[in-house]
Write a protein that holds these residues in place. Structure first.
Motif, mmCIF file in Angstrom:
data_model
loop_
_atom_site.group_PDB
_atom_site.id
_atom_site.type_symbol
_atom_site.label_atom_id
_atom_site.label_comp_id
_atom_site.label_asym_id
_atom_site.label_seq_id
_atom_site.Cartn_x
_atom_site.Cartn_y
_atom_site.Cartn_z
ATOM 1 N N ASN A 2 -11.733 2.592 -117.310
ATOM 2 C CA ASN A 2 -11.670 3.957 -115.783
ATOM 3 C C ASN A 2 -12.496 5.465 -115.978
ATOM 4 O O ASN A 2 -12.966 5.270 -116.817
ATOM 5 C CB ASN A 2 -10.190 4.648 -116.175
ATOM 6 C CG ASN A 2 -10.053 5.098 -117.576
ATOM 7 O OD1 ASN A 2 -10.263 4.462 -118.800
ATOM 8 N ND2 ASN A 2 -9.538 6.515 -117.509
ATOM 9 N N SER A 33 -12.957 11.542 -109.349
ATOM 10 C CA SER A 33 -13.002 10.677 -110.065
ATOM 11 C C SER A 33 -13.035 9.223 -109.451
ATOM 12 O O SER A 33 -13.409 8.265 -109.494
ATOM 13 C CB SER A 33 -11.821 10.738 -111.291
ATOM 14 O OG SER A 33 -10.753 10.541 -110.619
ATOM 15 N N GLU A 34 -12.521 9.000 -108.501
ATOM 16 C CA GLU A 34 -12.345 7.860 -107.482
ATOM 17 C C GLU A 34 -13.306 7.913 -106.381
ATOM 18 O O GLU A 34 -14.009 6.597 -106.663
ATOM 19 C CB GLU A 34 -10.611 7.970 -106.369
ATOM 20 C CG GLU A 34 -9.578 7.843 -107.412
ATOM 21 C CD GLU A 34 -8.317 8.682 -106.106
ATOM 22 O OE1 GLU A 34 -7.054 8.842 -106.364
ATOM 23 O OE2 GLU A 34 -8.814 9.452 -104.713
ATOM 24 N N SER A 37 -16.291 6.970 -108.189
ATOM 25 C CA SER A 37 -16.553 5.530 -108.870
ATOM 26 C C SER A 37 -16.320 4.718 -107.863
ATOM 27 O O SER A 37 -16.352 2.665 -108.164
ATOM 28 C CB SER A 37 -15.137 5.650 -110.083
ATOM 29 O OG SER A 37 -14.110 4.787 -109.381
ATOM 30 N N ARG A 43 -5.324 4.363 -105.997
ATOM 31 C CA ARG A 43 -5.877 4.539 -106.749
ATOM 32 C C ARG A 43 -4.875 5.751 -107.036
ATOM 33 O O ARG A 43 -5.803 6.531 -106.985
ATOM 34 C CB ARG A 43 -7.034 4.130 -107.678
ATOM 35 C CG ARG A 43 -7.098 3.582 -108.937
ATOM 36 C CD ARG A 43 -8.633 3.524 -109.514
ATOM 37 N NE ARG A 43 -8.910 3.684 -110.641
ATOM 38 C CZ ARG A 43 -9.540 2.396 -111.333
ATOM 39 N NH1 ARG A 43 -9.213 1.147 -110.728
ATOM 40 N NH2 ARG A 43 -9.551 2.682 -113.338
ATOM 41 N N THR A 45 -4.585 8.798 -110.098
ATOM 42 C CA THR A 45 -5.108 9.577 -110.595
ATOM 43 C C THR A 45 -4.465 10.218 -111.281
ATOM 44 O O THR A 45 -3.434 11.013 -111.284
ATOM 45 C CB THR A 45 -5.578 10.519 -109.858
ATOM 46 O OG1 THR A 45 -7.080 9.832 -109.392
ATOM 47 C CG2 THR A 45 -6.963 11.799 -111.126
ATOM 48 N N ASN A 71 -7.436 6.051 -112.383
ATOM 49 C CA ASN A 71 -8.182 7.105 -112.765
ATOM 50 C C ASN A 71 -7.421 8.745 -114.442
ATOM 51 O O ASN A 71 -6.593 8.337 -113.952
ATOM 52 C CB ASN A 71 -8.717 7.903 -111.580
ATOM 53 C CG ASN A 71 -9.021 6.434 -110.391
ATOM 54 O OD1 ASN A 71 -10.410 5.495 -111.487
ATOM 55 N ND2 ASN A 71 -8.862 7.027 -109.625
#
Length: 332
Positions: A2, A33-34, A37, A43, A45, A71
């Protein structure tokens, strides 16, 4: 694996409005962070609240957070007070703090539930005096100024209150000053502070840099319990609640790893936290053991802490611990 980002540490308590603004700004500066990546916007977090990189060092070294389906962002602070301000502002989903700071947050209306308990032998908390101080016992603190880290209602303050009580003194017999740990450390090292009630790495460094331990939290002088908390907002979100449950399982794994690999853990603390080899080994020996459910034994012990601090006017109102727990995430 992650992606992990960090929210910049806040060095001083701020008003809720300022905290929110500052945290939103630093989170934006840190990036998403999403997006970093290339992951899906759906997703989850999870923003994990931490103090002095304790949890982050443990997880990074043990590898226990690898392969999550969500995440992770880190919200790092040097004390519990600004960490709980972040939880209240919605800038952290979880908290990590000792018993009294958690009670203080609850008394202040922070919408957080204790979802897991941590336990240690209490030796990580202590009152340190300068080596040349005339203070040789707790009774000698009468009339003295004692600096408490970090803010009103810290675990160090409970230790001070409890040992004064045991020595037949009242809390009014000392002059308490509140300073965040880094400020207190600078004042202690420079000789401006004679007696300092503190914890963790700050206690260990103070002892290494000319401090003399007057008393620590062993033998029931502190409860030894701390909590992993989760914001009520995060718990109400199905995806985040599942992530928190998984995070707790991974924390249990990480703690078990630290028990089996004390030397590796100490090296990581030395490298990541800037501690000396001596301090790092001491921190490992005083670290939390297992992750426990927030059961009746934990609740009763922490309620006694609340009752003591309420009795001397430090904790108002006095929260009923049992009303602020969520036992659904960790079972025996």
């Amino acid at each position: 694996m992650n992606p992990v980002n960090r929210v910049t540490r806040i060095s001083r308590p701020l008003s809720s409005a300022l905290v929110l603004a500052a945290l939103l700004a630093t989170a934006a500066c840190g990036g998403n962070s999403e997006a970093a990546s290339g992951g899906s916007s759906s997703r989850v977090t999870l923003t994990i609240g931490d103090q002095a990189k304790n949890l982050q060092t443990l997880f990074n070294t043990s590898g226990a957070l690898k392969g999550t389906s969500y995440n992770v962002k880190w919200a790092e602070f040097e004390g519990a007070a600004p960490l709980f301000q972040a939880v209240q502002a919605g800038a952290a989903d979880t908290s990590y703090a000792a018993d009294l700071p958690t009670l203080q947050a609850l008394a202040g209306g922070v919408p957080v539930k204790a979802v897991g308990a941590l336990h240690n032998d209490g030796t990580h908390t202590g009152i340190v005096v300068r080596d040349d101080s005339s203070v040789r016992s707790v009774k000698d603190l009468k009339g003295k100024k004692v600096v408490v880290s970090s803010a009103k209602g810290s675990i160090a303050e409970y230790l001070l209150a409890h040992v004064l009580q045991q020595a037949g003194l009242s809390y009014d017999d000392v002059k308490v000053q509140y300073l965040l740990p880094t400020d207190a450390q600078a004042a202690f090292t420079s000789g401006k502070v004679e007696a300092w009630a503190t914890f963790g790495v700050y206690k260990a460094v103070a002892e290494q840099q000319g401090g003399r331990l007057l008393v620590n939290g062993a033998d029931g002088r502190v409860s030894g319990y701390g909590f992993i908390g989760a914001s009520e907002k995060a718990l109400a979100d199905k995806g985040k609640k599942a992530a928190i449950a998984d995070y707790l399982r991974r924390l249990d794994t990480a703690l078990a790893w630290s028990q089996k690999h004390p030397d590796d853990y100490a090296k990581a603390i030395q490298q990541n936290n800037g501690a000396s080899a001596e301090v790092a080994k001491k921190l490992v020996s005083q670290a939390n053991g297992d992750l426990l459910p927030v059961g009746p034994q934990v609740i009763d012990a922490v309620q006694k802490v609340g009752d003591t601090m309420h009795g001397i006017g430090v904790l108002t109102p006095n929260p009923t611990v049992a009303d602020h727990v969520d036992t659904s995430l960790i079972k025996e």
